[in-house]
Design a protein around this motif. Structure first.
Motif: not given
Length: 234
Positions: A117-122, A125-126, A129, A141, A143
């Motif tokens: 998971l990208l750290k800048d996901e909303g 999304e977190l 996940a 993720s 992206g």
């Protein structure tokens, strides 16, 4: 005098998802904890500053999901994956990463991580996940899924099953199963697939199980690789 039997661990559907968060950045841990604290059915049971502490705390707190930063001091996330998965019961490990760290993500997936998971996901999304990982879904993720899959394919990503050609394995699937496999290649969760196809979560799980069995894939990530290798997903 014999020791009384310990009560069985409650089923996941009967209790909150237990999460361990491992990241050396205090601000990241604080932000993730705040997001998950306000999510129904999720408890952050422990926080770690490095991979070694993550393994120790996981052994003590028995989390269902570990959110694990890749780059940490003392013991990084990549080195912590194997000892985490060796625990009984083993948690699902989701890597927290930044855009452009594809090589380490590929290594993590090959070590057995459930996804990334990208750290800048909303926030949503977190939360999604964590729930997906706890339910047994791969967490990919969207992206960066394409870039990671491409790297795995170029480096001979492990999607092989007993030497059977990819096209032969795809031929074993029904038309509906091929549709689901294509969506696995996009990194969609069971919930996303169910919504797109207008079917129930249970039906999606049945299709995914059949796909893994018929293609000889040992994980959703391997199935996703197969979808890309055969052109079902792009």
């Amino acid at each position: 005098m014999t020791e009384p039997d310990r009560p069985a661990r409650p089923a996941l559907s009967d209790r909150p998802v237990r999460v361990l968060l491992a990241d050396d950045e205090t601000m990241i841990r604080h932000g993730v904890r705040l997001i998950l604290r306000h999510a129904d059915g999720i408890d952050v049971v422990a926080e770690a500053r490095d991979g070694q502490q993550a393994v120790e705390l996981a052994a003590a707190h028995h989390p269902d999901v570990v959110l694990l930063d890749i780059r940490m001091p003392v013991c990084d996330g990549l080195a912590a994956i194997a000892p985490l998965l060796a625990l009984d019961p083993a948690p699902r490990v989701v890597m927290l990463t930044t855009f452009g760290d594809d090589d380490n993500v590929v290594r993590a997936l090959r070590e057995g991580a459930a996804g990334f998971l990208l750290k800048d996901e909303g926030p949503q999304e977190l939360i999604s996940a964590v729930r997906a990982a706890a339910a047994g879904d791969a967490v990919l993720s969207p992206g960066v899924t394409g870039a990671v899959i491409s790297r795995m394919l170029r480096s001979g990503g492990a999607d092989h099953a007993g030497g059977a050609p990819a096209d032969e394995r795809i031929a074993r699937l029904t038309g509906r199963e091929r549709e689901v496999l294509a969506m696995l290649g996009e990194g969609l969760s069971n919930q996303d697939i169910a919504a797109r196809m207008g079917i129930g979560i249970g039906t999606v799980k049945t299709h995914v199980g059949a796909i893994l069995d018929k293609t000889g894939s040992t994980s959703r990530v391997q199935a996703a690789l197969l979808a890309h290798r055969t052109g079902l997903a792009t």
